[in-house]
Design an enzyme around this catalytic site. Structure first.
Site, mmCIF file in Angstrom:
data_model
loop_
_atom_site.group_PDB
_atom_site.id
_atom_site.type_symbol
_atom_site.label_atom_id
_atom_site.label_comp_id
_atom_site.label_asym_id
_atom_site.label_seq_id
_atom_site.Cartn_x
_atom_site.Cartn_y
_atom_site.Cartn_z
ATOM 1 N N TYR A 20 0.861 -1.190 0.000
ATOM 2 C CA TYR A 20 0.000 0.000 0.000
ATOM 3 C C TYR A 20 0.895 1.237 0.000
ATOM 4 O O TYR A 20 1.935 1.255 0.651
ATOM 5 C CB TYR A 20 -0.917 0.007 1.223
ATOM 6 C CG TYR A 20 -2.024 -1.039 1.162
ATOM 7 C CD1 TYR A 20 -1.742 -2.380 1.402
ATOM 8 C CD2 TYR A 20 -3.335 -0.681 0.848
ATOM 9 C CE1 TYR A 20 -2.743 -3.343 1.342
ATOM 10 C CE2 TYR A 20 -4.339 -1.637 0.791
ATOM 11 C CZ TYR A 20 -4.049 -2.967 1.037
ATOM 12 O OH TYR A 20 -5.040 -3.904 0.974
ATOM 13 N N GLU A 21 0.461 2.285 -0.697
ATOM 14 C CA GLU A 21 1.348 3.430 -0.924
ATOM 15 C C GLU A 21 1.716 4.179 0.360
ATOM 16 O O GLU A 21 2.708 4.904 0.381
ATOM 17 C CB GLU A 21 0.737 4.400 -1.937
ATOM 18 C CG GLU A 21 -0.568 5.019 -1.477
ATOM 19 C CD GLU A 21 -1.378 5.618 -2.628
ATOM 20 O OE1 GLU A 21 -1.066 5.322 -3.787
ATOM 21 O OE2 GLU A 21 -2.317 6.364 -2.346
ATOM 22 N N SER A 22 0.959 3.987 1.433
ATOM 23 C CA SER A 22 1.301 4.664 2.684
ATOM 24 C C SER A 22 2.542 4.055 3.334
ATOM 25 O O SER A 22 3.110 4.659 4.237
ATOM 26 C CB SER A 22 0.113 4.607 3.643
ATOM 27 O OG SER A 22 -0.232 3.259 3.901
#
Lengths: 259, 286
Positions: free
Chosen positions: A49-51
């Protein structure tokens, strides 16, 4: 066994994720499908996930892209710049899993504006990580509900490149990834034609007619000569999906999330 | 060197009208209390930077604090639109907002470049996207070694970066963990850094390789337990998802938004009072 159009969409999308793949996951429908894949045929898929979470194994679906559940269940949590620089741009992502607000016949995506950019009719959230996922992931899966408002002849704005104007357009621009390899909707599955790259219906979900697909598409959509029917969800796929959504609803009062 | 001060003092002394301000936190550790204090003090003409403008930027924009926004995804995560951001962009209310729109990868890179004191960042991206056509700050450069065309954009160098973290020690060293987003880079790129924290402790007792912002890069540390609400602080409290959903209704219309901001932010002294008043109004609501 009865199932909804949303369920067959999610199940059909999940099946496209190979076990062991490194998958860059967008929030919402892509996250639901990727986690269903992980919980069924693809236990070794590595979800990013990009976070920052790498190898996330959420027990309930995240409402936001940075829920604590993702960090708690990940193999590691790295800073966002490393996600984009070392993993995505570094060429380590096999599959990018994206949703969209609008899509055209070459699977280009718009998540920026409806109407002119400077005076938009609707201001959408914007690019997020999508443009570089669409270009740098080795291949891209798109999951989106099909309607004439979403499947449009001409995009108001190209946020993320699909196959651009078709043919070898991506190679000419030296875009690293192969681009969209399938679009999975609540009505059917479309794949780009091997040569023209125009989206072609290759599989209809049970009970869906070609007319329904035509009515939900803003261009004269092509059908493959060897059109098939999408295999119905198995007992295991359906019960796993329903249990996941039930746990999610209990955890934060909503069954799915949308970016 | 960091001083331990009140949030009111920190915002008053370190945030100036017209500043470039980055409040970061990727869903996690969003500095909501600091955002409220900027609104209370009526700061104007801010150039806001943030990868994912969410509720605090919706509030700052709706209250007329901002004239420009550099961002890559502006929405209410898991819920939908930011109505105040949309109203500013679609109808210029309460004032026009100039947008400078990038992708996440580019924004993250631009913070890294800012932290490294470079003028621009380099990215393999935007091929085929319309974004460079509408944002003159996305340009292309030919690699002198390989001839590959690469995207570049200006480094982010905030006048002030504001973040929330779990802990600081009494000397002003800051420790954060969980989803880190771009907070370290945003802090290292900034001229001044304000950090609100859940807790101030004698010793951080952090393992090697922990994410620590040493006091040398932090201007002010402010004790503000709960200061990320409705976002979360890993190890302290979870995200208040119902509040994100409720915000959709509060912010949809100008009048309900202004009334809510008056009652909960302008007429409260600080974030602690905000939380008390919010608790009361939530109990009264059906």
């Amino acid at each position: 066994m009865n199932y909804t159009t949303n369920e067959i969409m999610t199940v059909a999308a999940a099946r496209r994720l190979p076990d062991g793949a490194v998958c860059f996951v967008g929030i919402g429908l892509p996250s639901t499908a990727a986690n269903l894949a992980r919980l069924t045929h693809a236990p070794d898929a590595l979800l990013i996930y990009e976070s920052g979470p790498v190898g996330a194994k959420p027990d309930v679906l995240p409402l936001s892209i940075g829920d604590g559940e993702l960090a708690d269940t990940a193999d590691m949590v790295i800073p966002t710049p490393e996600i984009f620089r070392y993993w995505l741009q570094g060429g380590r992502v096999d599959v990018g899993f994206l949703g969209t607000a609008q899509i055209d016949r070459f699977a280009n995506l718009n998540t920026t504006v409806i109407g002119p950019y400077d005076h938009p009719k609707v201001r959408l959230p914007g690019a997020g990580g999508a443009p570089e996922i669409a270009s740098n992931a080795k291949e891209v899966l798109i999951i989106v509900k099909q309607s004439a408002r979403t499947f449009v002849k001409t995009l108001d704005f190209v946020t993320s490149a699909g196959h651009l104007d078709g043919g070898d357009a991506r190679e000419r621009l030296k875009i690293p990834g192969k681009g969209p390899v399938a679009v999975i909707t609540d009505l059917c599955i479309l794949e780009p034609d091997p040569v023209s790259k125009e989206l072609t219906v290759v599989s209809l979900h049970a009970g869906v007619s070609p007319e329904q697909v035509r009515a939900a598409t803003g261009w004269p959509v092509q059908f493959a000569a060897n059109l098939v029917e999408t295999a119905a969800p198995t007992e295991r796929e359906l019960s796993t999906l329903r249990a996941l959504q039930q746990r999610t609803a209990l955890a934060h009062g909503t069954a799915t999330a949308s970016e | 060197m960091s001083d331990i001060v009140t949030l009111r003092e920190a915002i008053a002394h370190l945030v100036r009208d017209g500043d470039c301000v980055a409040m970061e936190g990727f869903t996690h550790l969003i500095p909501s209390a600091a955002g409220h204090e900027v609104i209370r003090q009526g700061k104007k003409d801010l150039y806001l930077v943030r990868m994912t403008p969410d509720l605090i930027y919706d509030q700052l924009i709706g209250m007329g604090c901002a004239s420009r926004l550099r961002f890559s995804w502006g929405g209410n995560p898991g819920v939908g639109s930011l109505h105040r951001l949309r109203d500013a962009v679609e109808r210029g209310w309460p004032q026009p907002l100039a947008l400078e729109e990038h992708g996440h990868a580019d924004m993250a890179n631009a913070y890294v470049a800012g932290a490294a004191n470079l003028p621009f960042s380099v990215l393999r991206g935007y091929q085929g996207s319309d974004l460079p056509r509408y944002n003159r700050n996305i340009r292309f450069l030919r690699c002198p070694f390989t001839d590959e065309e690469l995207a570049v954009s200006p480094a982010i160098r905030p006048d002030v970066t504001v973040i929330h973290a779990q802990k600081a020690d009494r000397r002003g060293n800051v420790l954060l963990w969980g989803i880190l987003g771009v907070q370290k880079e945003a802090a290292m790129a900034a001229k001044r850094v304000i950090v609100t924290v859940e807790q101030i402790v004698e010793r951080l007792d952090a393992p090697p390789n922990a994410c620590i912002l040493p006091r040398a890069v932090v201007s002010a540390v402010c004790l503000q337990p709960g200061g990320a609400f409705p976002s979360y602080a890993h190890g302290y409290y979870t995200r208040d998802n119902p509040f994100y959903i409720a915000w959709d209704d509060i912010a949809r219309e100008r009048e309900t938004f202004l009334a809510w901001m008056r009652r909960h932010v302008l007429e409260t002294q600080d974030f602690d009072e905000f939380r008390r008043v919010l608790g009361e109004t939530q109990r009264k609501a059906p």
